[in-house]
Design a protein around this motif. Structure first.
Motif, mmCIF file in Angstrom:
data_model
loop_
_atom_site.group_PDB
_atom_site.id
_atom_site.type_symbol
_atom_site.label_atom_id
_atom_site.label_comp_id
_atom_site.label_asym_id
_atom_site.label_seq_id
_atom_site.Cartn_x
_atom_site.Cartn_y
_atom_site.Cartn_z
ATOM 1 N N PRO B 467 40.033 107.217 -47.027
ATOM 2 C CA PRO B 467 39.833 105.945 -46.317
ATOM 3 C C PRO B 467 39.776 104.767 -47.289
ATOM 4 O O PRO B 467 39.208 104.879 -48.371
ATOM 5 C CB PRO B 467 38.496 106.138 -45.602
ATOM 6 C CG PRO B 467 38.361 107.608 -45.458
ATOM 7 C CD PRO B 467 39.011 108.211 -46.659
ATOM 8 N N PHE B 468 40.350 103.668 -46.869
ATOM 9 C CA PHE B 468 40.377 102.467 -47.717
ATOM 10 C C PHE B 468 38.962 101.912 -47.827
ATOM 11 O O PHE B 468 38.389 101.440 -46.851
ATOM 12 C CB PHE B 468 41.311 101.430 -47.103
ATOM 13 C CG PHE B 468 41.392 100.157 -47.895
ATOM 14 C CD1 PHE B 468 41.968 100.143 -49.146
ATOM 15 C CD2 PHE B 468 40.896 98.969 -47.385
ATOM 16 C CE1 PHE B 468 42.053 98.971 -49.878
ATOM 17 C CE2 PHE B 468 40.979 97.790 -48.098
ATOM 18 C CZ PHE B 468 41.559 97.803 -49.349
ATOM 19 N N ASP B 469 38.398 101.999 -48.996
ATOM 20 C CA ASP B 469 37.030 101.534 -49.216
ATOM 21 C C ASP B 469 36.941 101.024 -50.641
ATOM 22 O O ASP B 469 36.428 101.699 -51.523
ATOM 23 C CB ASP B 469 36.041 102.688 -48.984
ATOM 24 C CG ASP B 469 34.612 102.207 -49.073
ATOM 25 O OD1 ASP B 469 34.387 100.994 -48.951
ATOM 26 O OD2 ASP B 469 33.718 103.053 -49.273
ATOM 27 N N PRO B 470 37.467 99.840 -50.893
ATOM 28 C CA PRO B 470 37.497 99.333 -52.265
ATOM 29 C C PRO B 470 36.096 99.148 -52.812
ATOM 30 O O PRO B 470 35.161 98.847 -52.058
ATOM 31 C CB PRO B 470 38.217 97.981 -52.128
ATOM 32 C CG PRO B 470 38.051 97.605 -50.716
ATOM 33 C CD PRO B 470 37.981 98.868 -49.936
ATOM 34 N N PRO B 471 35.904 99.358 -54.103
ATOM 35 C CA PRO B 471 34.562 99.237 -54.687
ATOM 36 C C PRO B 471 34.039 97.820 -54.544
ATOM 37 O O PRO B 471 34.792 96.853 -54.660
ATOM 38 C CB PRO B 471 34.777 99.602 -56.155
ATOM 39 C CG PRO B 471 36.233 99.389 -56.403
ATOM 40 C CD PRO B 471 36.924 99.652 -55.110
ATOM 41 N N ALA B 472 32.735 97.738 -54.291
ATOM 42 C CA ALA B 472 32.136 96.414 -54.124
ATOM 43 C C ALA B 472 32.095 95.655 -55.446
ATOM 44 O O ALA B 472 32.153 94.437 -55.476
ATOM 45 C CB ALA B 472 30.727 96.562 -53.556
ATOM 46 N N ASP B 473 31.982 96.403 -56.554
ATOM 47 C CA ASP B 473 31.887 95.737 -57.858
ATOM 48 C C ASP B 473 33.281 95.549 -58.447
ATOM 49 O O ASP B 473 33.627 96.099 -59.490
ATOM 50 C CB ASP B 473 31.027 96.547 -58.819
ATOM 51 C CG ASP B 473 31.536 97.976 -58.970
ATOM 52 O OD1 ASP B 473 32.308 98.409 -58.098
ATOM 53 O OD2 ASP B 473 31.186 98.624 -59.947
ATOM 54 N N GLY B 474 34.103 94.795 -57.760
ATOM 55 C CA GLY B 474 35.470 94.548 -58.226
ATOM 56 C C GLY B 474 35.468 93.875 -59.585
ATOM 57 O O GLY B 474 34.529 93.211 -59.984
ATOM 58 N N ALA B 475 36.546 94.041 -60.313
ATOM 59 C CA ALA B 475 36.602 93.518 -61.676
ATOM 60 C C ALA B 475 36.701 92.001 -61.658
ATOM 61 O O ALA B 475 37.248 91.404 -60.746
ATOM 62 C CB ALA B 475 37.800 94.102 -62.384
ATOM 63 N N LEU B 476 36.158 91.380 -62.664
ATOM 64 C CA LEU B 476 36.317 89.945 -62.815
ATOM 65 C C LEU B 476 37.721 89.650 -63.306
ATOM 66 O O LEU B 476 38.366 90.500 -63.920
ATOM 67 C CB LEU B 476 35.286 89.419 -63.814
ATOM 68 C CG LEU B 476 33.834 89.544 -63.360
ATOM 69 C CD1 LEU B 476 32.929 89.065 -64.483
ATOM 70 C CD2 LEU B 476 33.604 88.722 -62.116
ATOM 71 N N PRO B 477 38.238 88.476 -63.050
ATOM 72 C CA PRO B 477 39.600 88.175 -63.446
ATOM 73 C C PRO B 477 39.792 88.335 -64.944
ATOM 74 O O PRO B 477 39.003 87.851 -65.737
ATOM 75 C CB PRO B 477 39.774 86.709 -63.044
ATOM 76 C CG PRO B 477 38.666 86.398 -62.135
ATOM 77 C CD PRO B 477 37.584 87.357 -62.392
ATOM 78 N N GLY B 478 40.828 89.020 -65.300
ATOM 79 C CA GLY B 478 41.215 89.128 -66.694
ATOM 80 C C GLY B 478 40.425 90.131 -67.506
ATOM 81 O O GLY B 478 40.682 90.311 -68.682
ATOM 82 N N THR B 479 39.442 90.792 -66.906
ATOM 83 C CA THR B 479 38.640 91.709 -67.703
ATOM 84 C C THR B 479 39.190 93.129 -67.697
ATOM 85 O O THR B 479 38.807 93.941 -68.508
ATOM 86 C CB THR B 479 37.200 91.769 -67.178
ATOM 87 O OG1 THR B 479 37.253 92.198 -65.817
ATOM 88 C CG2 THR B 479 36.543 90.406 -67.270
ATOM 89 N N ARG B 480 40.038 93.444 -66.748
ATOM 90 C CA ARG B 480 40.524 94.819 -66.658
ATOM 91 C C ARG B 480 41.944 94.898 -67.206
ATOM 92 O O ARG B 480 42.841 94.226 -66.708
ATOM 93 C CB ARG B 480 40.493 95.280 -65.202
ATOM 94 C CG ARG B 480 40.634 96.763 -65.034
ATOM 95 C CD ARG B 480 40.787 97.071 -63.573
ATOM 96 N NE ARG B 480 39.599 96.735 -62.805
ATOM 97 C CZ ARG B 480 38.645 97.599 -62.506
ATOM 98 N NH1 ARG B 480 38.740 98.845 -62.905
ATOM 99 N NH2 ARG B 480 37.612 97.225 -61.787
ATOM 100 N N GLN B 481 42.118 95.688 -68.204
ATOM 101 C CA GLN B 481 43.437 95.822 -68.809
ATOM 102 C C GLN B 481 44.111 97.086 -68.274
ATOM 103 O O GLN B 481 43.558 98.174 -68.384
ATOM 104 C CB GLN B 481 43.314 95.925 -70.337
ATOM 105 C CG GLN B 481 42.843 94.632 -70.993
ATOM 106 C CD GLN B 481 43.819 93.490 -70.784
ATOM 107 O OE1 GLN B 481 45.023 93.693 -70.747
ATOM 108 N NE2 GLN B 481 43.298 92.284 -70.623
#
Lengths: 226, 574
Positions: B467-481
């Motif tokens: 089921p589509f359940d994206p994590p609540a603690d999404g990455a901040l812009p530009g921090t995830r490579q």
């Protein structure tokens, strides 16, 4: 000297000192930020349909699609992929990107059209990829113009940006059409994926301007010329 | 102080609760009457609404006799799920007043008001109960006194009529019951004045006087112009000296649930009212009637309250119904579910809670059950939204047999309070999105909508859809490579296309010459491979394959594989 003239002079000064920062300005008034420079340079219009045509095999649009899914994490925004023929390979993106992706696995273009209707009508996801590239051209054409105009209206109403990947020029209501022509060779299989995307040739073959765009572009051109 | 809530004619009320206004019409309940000896004649009218009484129907009649008196008589039978739901409503509402409650019996609940605001202002309890139970299509009587027994009697004789004329008659049948009602009516001549008023208070100040014609009732939903807020019939016996005696004085001894032998002895003594019973000397009562009556006698005399058998209300809210006529159409089922959700909305609002999830259970004529859990992404008690969720699911649901019963359970939760983050992606309307996902699943089928998840194996095309359940603690812009990846993406054929490959073997090398797989065919310009892969050798699903990357003459790049002597086209590099 009037205040407005000072502002114009300041803008010209900045444009002269930092040309790169101004050259990449999208021509459309309100473009969707994909975090992918190749597409952001073109500027996907927000709340509109954009058609990405790939008439030949192995042009690289699936690689572009996977990169868009990956870059959605950095934007950050959720993304929906309506897979017209269930051809997306989850192994092509990271596990994090998978969690950020809503994947609708359709069997044919008709199902994909209905799924797109539902997701556009919902309006919760800001970016939708409708991949009909693997569907037969005849099947995609059978959707008909009314469907595309309805999807266009829904996208505009919900401010959702929709990129439609098609095997031919079909989406009559698309505001922007990009045609990818060049096929790849087996020698490029070993290249880094970001390099492959960077090398993609994405010529804009159609751009329908709205009245607002024309005014904005005219002002922009006047400023650059001035 | 203690309060007792009583739902008069409990079984009839429970059976008709989902039909607003039904109690205003001539309705009766058919049940086994234990006073009738012959078992085949035992099914009699046991509880009846006021309109049925007005039409001449009496308790103890058979259904045929009742219909002879009133041709439009509505006859219902007991419904265990409906009674359980009504009892649950009563107890949960009581639980919202005080944690110390007792499930005293069917349609009866005792509340210890100690420490609550209603201990100081008991009259407010009637207003609140009346308002809540009216919205739940239930009629309640409230009695408040210094101990549970007195409160029970106060509730039982609190009368049964509301200000706006929505009412039913009190306890069923037995003709003695009718007698009791008349006596009570005679005892409660409207607003009390004089010395009695100092000791007795009445929540309902519009009791008809003795001899006044029976209430006429108004059609369901029709409100008189001068309607006042709905209130319960309330009787408060204040804990002042002598108040209990004044209250008990006119009440008949039969109001107590004492053994028949004791009742007979009391009648023989000429003791006909509770006031007379309480006036008897304590030692004489114990000596002649036995010690069993002493606690009750003490309670009626205003003694110390007995301890309650504490009850913990259910943590879920349930609405259930068994259908008299089996349901075969979606609109009929949705009609009932809408009623359920309205009721749940009122109940949740009373507790200041929202629904976190819903469970829908359907029972079919062929005995097959169906159960479905609906998680509400953004908990709410909005009936329309919850109904849409159920509707979306039921639209795509097919059954082989008609529905005979339905149960809807809501898990309550506190209203979520969440500060949104500027830099994290969030859904505009999670509930609408959940509904859209349900519609997508109905369109595409189970397992075809959601997020892909990698499986811990090297087997080709190994994934599952969650089921589509994206994590609540999404990455901040530009921090995830993103990880560095090579080569174009494979566009898979599902299932892989069976292929025919022409090849040339030269010593230990193989050269692929031509491919034919469905519409993909042509001479092979270049190929790279084979790449060997295998796995799960410890399992019966062992696999082993050889893969080639090929470029056709028309420019297309593909992956072909040979597995167990068969060739297949995995996909196109795109």
């Amino acid at each position: 000297m009037a205040a407005s003239e000072k502002v114009i002079q300041l803008r010209q000064l900045l444009a002269g000192k930092f040309p790169a920062a101004h050259a990449a300005r999208p021509r459309t008034r309100d473009a969707f930020h994909t975090c992918l420079p190749r597409l952001d340079d073109i500027g996907l219009p927000k709340g509109e349909l954009t058609e990405l045509v790939s008439e030949h095999a192995s042009t690289g649009v699936a690689t572009l699609l996977a990169t868009l899914v990956e870059s959605a994490l950095r934007a950050p925004h959720h993304v929906a992929l309506i897979d017209g023929r269930d051809s997306f390979d989850p192994q092509s993106v990271s596990a994090d990107a998978c969690r950020n992706l809503l994947w609708a696995r359709c069997r044919n273009a008709l199902e994909a059209g209905k799924a797109a209707d539902l997701i556009l009508r919902d309006g919760n996801l800001p970016f939708i990829l409708l991949d009909l590239r693997a569907n037969p051209v005849r099947e995609v054409r059978r959707l008909g113009s009314p469907v595309w105009y309805r999807l266009q209206t829904l996208a505009r109403h919900s401010s959702v940006t929709c990129l439609v990947l098609t095997p031919a020029k079909i989406v009559s209501s698309a505001r922007l059409r990009i045609t990818v022509a060049r096929s790849r060779s087996l020698a490029e299989v070993d290249l880094r994926r970001d390099r492959l995307v960077q090398d993609l040739e994405l010529p804009v073959t159609r751009r329908r301007e709205t009245a607002g765009d024309l005014v904005a572009n005219e002002q922009h051109d006047r400023q650059v010329a001035g | 102080m203690f309060a007792v809530l009583q739902l008069p004619n409990f079984h009839l009320q429970a059976a008709l609760r989902q039909e607003p206004g039904a109690l205003n019409g001539p309705a009766v309940l058919l049940d086994e009457d234990p006073l009738v000896k012959r078992s085949r004649d035992r099914i009699r009218i046991t509880q009846l609404a006021r309109a049925a009484t007005d039409a001449g129907v009496e308790a103890g009649m058979t259904a045929t006799q009742g219909q002879a008196r009133c041709p439009g008589l509505r006859i219902v039978t007991r419904s265990t799920p409906a009674e359980q739901a009504a009892q649950e409503i009563l107890l949960q509402w009581a639980g919202s007043i005080s944690p110390r409650i007792e499930s005293t019996g069917d349609g009866l609940c005792t509340i210890d008001l100690t420490g609550t605001r209603f201990d100081r202002e008991p009259a407010l309890l009637g207003d609140r109960a009346g308002d809540a139970f009216t919205r739940l299509n239930l009629i309640v009587q409230v009695g408040i006194a210094a101990n549970p027994e007195l409160a029970f009697l106060a509730a039982r004789f609190a009368d049964n009529r509301f200000l706006d004329g929505e009412h039913i008659c009190t306890s069923a049948a037995p003709s003695p019951g009718l007698e009791l009602r008349e006596q009570v009516a005679a005892y409660t001549p409207g607003p009390v004045s004089g010395s009695s008023a100092a000791q007795l208070e009445f929540g309902n100040r519009s009791f008809p006087r003795a001899g006044q014609p029976a209430c006429t009732g108004s059609p369901a939903g029709e409100r008189p112009a001068n309607r006042q807020p709905a209130t319960a019939a309330v009787r408060i016996v204040t804990p002042t000296a002598g108040a209990a005696a004044v209250f008990l004085a006119p009440l008949p001894v039969e109001a107590l649930s004492v053994p028949a032998e004791i009742s007979t002895v009391l009648r023989a003594w000429g003791v006909r009212t509770l006031g007379e019973l309480v006036a008897l000397p304590r030692e004489g009562v114990v000596e002649r009637l036995g010690p069993e009556l002493l606690p009750l006698w003490r309670q009626l005399g205003g003694g110390e309250p007995r301890p309650l058998r504490l009850h913990r209300p259910a943590e879920v809210l349930t609405e259930a119904m068994d259908f008299e006529h089996h349901v075969e159409r979606l609109d009929a089922l949705l009609f009932v579910l809408n009623r359920f959700l309205h009721s749940l909305e009122v109940r949740l609002a009373e507790m200041y809670l929202v629904a976190e999830s819903l469970t829908l259970e359907l029972r079919f004529e062929n005995g097959a059950p169906h159960e479905r859990l609906f998680r509400i992404p953004e908990p709410t008690r909005d009936t329309d939204l919850l109904l849409r969720t159920l509707h979306t699911h039921l639209e795509g649901f097919r059954a082989d047999a008609p529905i005979v019963g339905v149960r809807l359970t809501a898990v309550p939760a506190r209203q979520p309070r969440q500060q949104l983050d500027l830099f994290q992606p969030s859904l505009r309307d999670p509930n609408r999105f959940a509904e859209t996902l349900s519609r997508l699943e109905a369109l595409l089928g189970t397992g075809r909508v959601g997020s892909p998840e990698h499986l811990p194996t090297h087997r080709p095309d190994a994934f599952r859809v969650v089921p589509f359940d994206p994590p609540a603690d999404g990455a901040l812009p530009g921090t995830r490579q993103p990880a560095v990846r090579f080569g174009p993406t494979l566009r898979r054929f599902r299932p892989p296309l069976p292929a025919t490959v022409e090849l040339r073997r030269e010593l230990d090398a193989e050269t692929l010459l031509r491919l034919s797989a469905g519409e993909v065919r042509g001479p092979i310009r270049t190929s790279r491979g084979p790449w060997l892969a295998s796995g799960d050798w410890w399992d019966r699903h062992v696999w082993e394959r050889r893969e080639w990357d090929i470029e056709l003459a028309d420019g297309g790049l593909y992956r072909v594989a040979e597995q167990q002597g068969r060739w297949q086209l995995d996909g196109e590099y795109d």
